[in-house]
Structure formats: C-alpha cells, structure tokens
Design a protein around this motif. Sequence first.
Motif, PDB file in Angstrom:
ATOM      1  N   LEU A 222       0.825  -1.221   0.000  1.00  0.00           N
ATOM      2  CA  LEU A 222       0.000   0.000   0.000  1.00  0.00           C
ATOM      3  C   LEU A 222       0.853   1.264   0.000  1.00  0.00           C
ATOM      4  CD1 LEU A 222      -2.761   1.348   0.128  1.00  0.00           C
ATOM      5  CD2 LEU A 222      -2.652   1.152   2.634  1.00  0.00           C
ATOM      6  N   GLY A 223       1.939   1.260   0.762  1.00  0.00           N
ATOM      7  CA  GLY A 223       2.783   2.450   0.824  1.00  0.00           C
ATOM      8  C   GLY A 223       3.353   2.824  -0.531  1.00  0.00           C
ATOM      9  N   ASN A 224       3.801   1.828  -1.276  1.00  0.00           N
ATOM     10  CA  ASN A 224       4.329   2.085  -2.611  1.00  0.00           C
ATOM     11  C   ASN A 224       3.250   2.645  -3.528  1.00  0.00           C
ATOM     12  OD1 ASN A 224       4.710   0.662  -5.556  1.00  0.00           O
ATOM     13  ND2 ASN A 224       6.655   1.396  -4.729  1.00  0.00           N
ATOM     14  N   TYR A 225       2.080   2.023  -3.498  1.00  0.00           N
ATOM     15  CA  TYR A 225       0.973   2.475  -4.349  1.00  0.00           C
ATOM     16  C   TYR A 225       0.529   3.885  -3.968  1.00  0.00           C
ATOM     17  CZ  TYR A 225      -3.677   2.666  -6.478  1.00  0.00           C
ATOM     18  OH  TYR A 225      -4.787   3.041  -7.186  1.00  0.00           O
ATOM     19  N   ALA A 226       0.468   4.176  -2.659  1.00  0.00           N
ATOM     20  CA  ALA A 226       0.048   5.499  -2.204  1.00  0.00           C
ATOM     21  C   ALA A 226       0.992   6.578  -2.724  1.00  0.00           C
ATOM     22  CB  ALA A 226      -0.011   5.535  -0.677  1.00  0.00           C
ATOM     23  N   GLY A 227       2.287   6.304  -2.687  1.00  0.00           N
ATOM     24  CA  GLY A 227       3.253   7.266  -3.203  1.00  0.00           C
ATOM     25  C   GLY A 227       3.105   7.485  -4.696  1.00  0.00           C
ATOM     26  N   GLU A 228       2.861   6.415  -5.425  1.00  0.00           N
ATOM     27  CA  GLU A 228       2.683   6.532  -6.865  1.00  0.00           C
ATOM     28  C   GLU A 228       1.448   7.361  -7.209  1.00  0.00           C
ATOM     29  OE1 GLU A 228       2.563   2.521  -8.190  1.00  0.00           O
ATOM     30  OE2 GLU A 228       4.755   2.330  -8.335  1.00  0.00           O
ATOM     31  N   VAL A 229       0.347   7.126  -6.481  1.00  0.00           N
ATOM     32  CA  VAL A 229      -0.881   7.892  -6.723  1.00  0.00           C
ATOM     33  C   VAL A 229      -0.637   9.379  -6.472  1.00  0.00           C
ATOM     34  CG1 VAL A 229      -3.221   8.324  -5.864  1.00  0.00           C
ATOM     35  CG2 VAL A 229      -2.457   5.980  -6.269  1.00  0.00           C
ATOM     36  N   PHE A 230       0.010   9.688  -5.356  1.00  0.00           N
ATOM     37  CA  PHE A 230       0.271  11.088  -5.010  1.00  0.00           C
ATOM     38  C   PHE A 230       1.116  11.777  -6.078  1.00  0.00           C
ATOM     39  CE2 PHE A 230       3.193  14.169  -3.027  1.00  0.00           C
ATOM     40  CZ  PHE A 230       2.272  15.131  -2.638  1.00  0.00           C
ATOM     41  N   LEU A 231       2.218  11.144  -6.481  1.00  0.00           N
ATOM     42  CA  LEU A 231       3.115  11.778  -7.451  1.00  0.00           C
ATOM     43  C   LEU A 231       2.480  11.872  -8.836  1.00  0.00           C
ATOM     44  CD1 LEU A 231       6.566  10.257  -6.439  1.00  0.00           C
ATOM     45  CD2 LEU A 231       5.664  12.533  -5.934  1.00  0.00           C
ATOM     46  N   GLU A 232       1.674  10.877  -9.208  1.00  0.00           N
ATOM     47  CA  GLU A 232       1.000  10.918 -10.509  1.00  0.00           C
ATOM     48  C   GLU A 232       0.037  12.105 -10.581  1.00  0.00           C
ATOM     49  OE1 GLU A 232      -2.044   8.208 -13.233  1.00  0.00           O
ATOM     50  OE2 GLU A 232      -0.915   7.283 -11.611  1.00  0.00           O
ATOM     51  N   LEU A 233      -0.736  12.305  -9.518  1.00  0.00           N
ATOM     52  CA  LEU A 233      -1.674  13.426  -9.496  1.00  0.00           C
ATOM     53  C   LEU A 233      -0.936  14.754  -9.403  1.00  0.00           C
ATOM     54  CD1 LEU A 233      -4.489  12.018  -7.187  1.00  0.00           C
ATOM     55  CD2 LEU A 233      -4.597  12.386  -9.656  1.00  0.00           C
ATOM     56  N   LEU A 234       0.145  14.781  -8.642  1.00  0.00           N
ATOM     57  CA  LEU A 234       0.913  16.015  -8.502  1.00  0.00           C
ATOM     58  C   LEU A 234       1.500  16.456  -9.835  1.00  0.00           C
ATOM     59  CD1 LEU A 234       1.961  18.030  -6.348  1.00  0.00           C
ATOM     60  CD2 LEU A 234       4.005  16.609  -6.166  1.00  0.00           C
ATOM     61  N   ALA A 235       1.855  15.491 -10.692  1.00  0.00           N
ATOM     62  CA  ALA A 235       2.448  15.805 -11.992  1.00  0.00           C
ATOM     63  C   ALA A 235       1.408  16.119 -13.064  1.00  0.00           C
ATOM     64  CB  ALA A 235       3.313  14.632 -12.456  1.00  0.00           C
ATOM     65  N   ASP A 236       0.143  15.867 -12.797  1.00  0.00           N
ATOM     66  CA  ASP A 236      -0.912  16.074 -13.789  1.00  0.00           C
ATOM     67  C   ASP A 236      -1.016  17.569 -14.122  1.00  0.00           C
ATOM     68  OD1 ASP A 236      -3.450  16.454 -15.074  1.00  0.00           O
ATOM     69  OD2 ASP A 236      -4.113  14.540 -14.232  1.00  0.00           O
ATOM     70  N   PRO A 237      -0.975  17.941 -15.410  1.00  0.00           N
ATOM     71  CA  PRO A 237      -1.082  19.357 -15.788  1.00  0.00           C
ATOM     72  C   PRO A 237      -2.335  20.031 -15.249  1.00  0.00           C
ATOM     73  CG  PRO A 237      -0.386  18.037 -17.668  1.00  0.00           C
ATOM     74  CD  PRO A 237      -0.754  17.070 -16.581  1.00  0.00           C
ATOM     75  N   ARG A 238      -3.423  19.294 -15.129  1.00  0.00           N
ATOM     76  CA  ARG A 238      -4.649  19.884 -14.596  1.00  0.00           C
ATOM     77  C   ARG A 238      -4.473  20.283 -13.138  1.00  0.00           C
ATOM     78  NH1 ARG A 238      -8.410  14.965 -16.346  1.00  0.00           N
ATOM     79  NH2 ARG A 238      -6.531  13.963 -15.514  1.00  0.00           N
ATOM     80  N   THR A 239      -3.723  19.484 -12.399  1.00  0.00           N
ATOM     81  CA  THR A 239      -3.446  19.825 -11.008  1.00  0.00           C
ATOM     82  C   THR A 239      -2.584  21.074 -10.938  1.00  0.00           C
ATOM     83  OG1 THR A 239      -3.551  17.486 -10.391  1.00  0.00           O
ATOM     84  CG2 THR A 239      -2.481  18.977  -8.839  1.00  0.00           C
ATOM     85  N   ARG A 240      -1.571  21.151 -11.778  1.00  0.00           N
ATOM     86  CA  ARG A 240      -0.702  22.336 -11.775  1.00  0.00           C
ATOM     87  C   ARG A 240      -1.478  23.591 -12.143  1.00  0.00           C
ATOM     88  NH1 ARG A 240       2.992  20.318  -8.723  1.00  0.00           N
ATOM     89  NH2 ARG A 240       4.028  22.324  -9.039  1.00  0.00           N
ATOM     90  N   GLU A 241      -2.460  23.443 -13.046  1.00  0.00           N
ATOM     91  CA  GLU A 241      -3.298  24.590 -13.394  1.00  0.00           C
ATOM     92  C   GLU A 241      -4.112  25.061 -12.193  1.00  0.00           C
ATOM     93  OE1 GLU A 241      -5.688  23.501 -16.700  1.00  0.00           O
ATOM     94  OE2 GLU A 241      -3.994  23.271 -18.086  1.00  0.00           O
ATOM     95  N   ARG A 242      -4.635  24.116 -11.416  1.00  0.00           N
ATOM     96  CA  ARG A 242      -5.373  24.485 -10.210  1.00  0.00           C
ATOM     97  C   ARG A 242      -4.471  25.226  -9.229  1.00  0.00           C
ATOM     98  NH1 ARG A 242      -7.413  19.062 -10.909  1.00  0.00           N
ATOM     99  NH2 ARG A 242      -9.609  19.061 -11.508  1.00  0.00           N
ATOM    100  N   PHE A 243      -3.226  24.750  -9.091  1.00  0.00           N
ATOM    101  CA  PHE A 243      -2.282  25.430  -8.212  1.00  0.00           C
ATOM    102  C   PHE A 243      -2.073  26.877  -8.675  1.00  0.00           C
ATOM    103  CE2 PHE A 243       0.247  21.306  -7.113  1.00  0.00           C
ATOM    104  CZ  PHE A 243      -0.837  20.863  -6.389  1.00  0.00           C
ATOM    105  N   ASP A 244      -1.890  27.062  -9.980  1.00  0.00           N
ATOM    106  CA  ASP A 244      -1.639  28.399 -10.512  1.00  0.00           C
ATOM    107  C   ASP A 244      -2.828  29.317 -10.285  1.00  0.00           C
ATOM    108  OD1 ASP A 244       0.872  27.621 -11.347  1.00  0.00           O
ATOM    109  OD2 ASP A 244       0.246  27.179 -13.409  1.00  0.00           O
ATOM    110  N   ARG A 245      -4.054  28.800 -10.492  1.00  0.00           N
ATOM    111  CA  ARG A 245      -5.237  29.626 -10.260  1.00  0.00           C
ATOM    112  C   ARG A 245      -5.359  30.004  -8.793  1.00  0.00           C
ATOM    113  NH1 ARG A 245      -7.785  25.946 -13.945  1.00  0.00           N
ATOM    114  NH2 ARG A 245      -8.790  24.849 -12.207  1.00  0.00           N
ATOM    115  N   LEU A 246      -5.061  29.054  -7.924  1.00  0.00           N
ATOM    116  CA  LEU A 246      -5.131  29.332  -6.492  1.00  0.00           C
ATOM    117  C   LEU A 246      -4.082  30.348  -6.081  1.00  0.00           C
ATOM    118  CD1 LEU A 246      -6.406  28.680  -3.771  1.00  0.00           C
ATOM    119  CD2 LEU A 246      -4.823  26.756  -3.545  1.00  0.00           C
ATOM    120  N   ARG A 247      -2.909  30.245  -6.667  1.00  0.00           N
ATOM    121  CA  ARG A 247      -1.844  31.203  -6.360  1.00  0.00           C
ATOM    122  C   ARG A 247      -2.253  32.616  -6.768  1.00  0.00           C
ATOM    123  NH1 ARG A 247       3.858  30.179  -6.248  1.00  0.00           N
ATOM    124  NH2 ARG A 247       3.577  28.282  -7.468  1.00  0.00           N
ATOM    125  N   LEU A 248      -2.893  32.721  -7.953  1.00  0.00           N
ATOM    126  CA  LEU A 248      -3.332  34.034  -8.417  1.00  0.00           C
ATOM    127  C   LEU A 248      -4.411  34.621  -7.497  1.00  0.00           C
ATOM    128  CD1 LEU A 248      -3.494  33.457 -12.288  1.00  0.00           C
ATOM    129  CD2 LEU A 248      -1.897  34.935 -11.045  1.00  0.00           C
TER     130      LEU A 248
END
Length: 252
Positions: A222-248
Amino acid sequence: MTGTSRGGAVTLSRGRGFLRAVMDRADRRNPIDPDLLDGLAAAVTAAEDDAACRVLVLSAHGEHFCSGTDLWEASVGEVPSGGTLPYWDLLERLTRTQVVTVALVDGHATAGGVGLAAACDLVLAGPRARFRLTEALVGLVPAMALPFVARRTGQQRAFYSTLLAEEIAAEEAVGTGIADAAGPDGEDLLRRHLVWLSRVDRATVSVLKEYRGRLFPQPEGLGNYAGEVFLELLADPRTRERFDRLRLRRAE
C-alpha cells in the motif's frame, strides 16, 4: 523539562520518561518538507535510543500544528522501485515504534498534517484544534494520509471528510475518532496523559503495538501504491493549473 535542543524545523526537549518534538516554523505554518521529515525521524530515533523514554510527544509552535506539504515547492519525482516515500516511512514509524507516540494538536492540522497526527497512537486536541483534509480541492487525494485517518475514523467518515474538505473542530474531534481526548487546556491534557502512560512499561507497549499491527495490517504494497498515486496526481497538468489559479487568487 530538561535538555532542550534547537535546530532546523524541530525543537527537542526531554522530560521524565518522555521526549517532546516541537515543530518550530510557525512563520511558515509548519509545512511538511525534507527538513521536517528528517527532524521528526531523528526524534523517533532519539526516543527509541533512550531506554528511559516511554513517550514521544509531537506538538507545534504557532497557530498551525502542521499545514501539510507545500505543494508549490514539492518536487515531482518517482517512488523507489518497490519502496515508499519519506512521509509514508515516518507515518509507519510513528505507528510501529516501541514508544507511545502522542500528537498534541492545538492549532490547524491540514492535509498531510492530519495524517501526521493520525499516525500517532494518541491524539489530544486542545481548544484551537482544527483538522481538515484539503487535497481534493486542488485535484489531489490524501493517498498516504488516508489509511491512517481511516484507521481512526472508519473508512466512510474518512471518505466523507475528504470529499467535502470538512473542517473538524476540537469539540467534534473525539466524536469522529480523529482525536482520543479533548479539553480546554491542551498542556494540562497532555500532563494527565503522561502520568497515566508512565504506568505502562515500554516492553508492554512494544508487544501491544506489534500485536495491533498483526491484528489490523495494512494491505501489502500500500505504501508504494500510495506514493505513486500522489506523485502521478501532482504531476498532472490539470493539477498544476489548479495550483496556478489558487496562487493568483491568493495574490489578489
């Protein structure tokens, strides 16, 4: 307390039969980063190496117990093959170490900060305590924190709290299971629990925690899978766009 030492993100102080690790970057809301993870891991080691220590207490200076990972500063890497990320490793250590781990939360525990508290054997809530899983608001899931939160609250309540980014106040925390005890004075609550915990020897705690781990094991890998899920979502361009909108929005 005696033997206070300062340095980096965590301040250590010793008392009779316990070690206290205080997250000490109130100006930054005590974020989870390599310095904090290293400091807390060192605190666990120090508690384990001291035969007279029975309890490791985690607390924080300021209005924030822990604000979770600073997502704008987080690097998108990879989980080691078959391995786990440092945050998961720390949560596992807090759960399995032979000393009793106690989180004294008297401020905001947000996102990964909730997981940090939930991984401890006992969670004590002071009057300012607030618990909130906010990951879904920016397109993430609390992949590593959720198993430890669900162990306390039950899976459906943890799922509900994640979907709604529900804020749980001190007076509600015990009823949800995210905290074990709450009171109007967090330090007094801690003192009383330290007295009670002093009656149980370290060997008994070690056996009890090992038995709990066998009785309620985490799924293998589970620990390995949890890390993979977190990093996959963190790298998703849609997630980065949300970060940028929130920063603005925050800059406006």
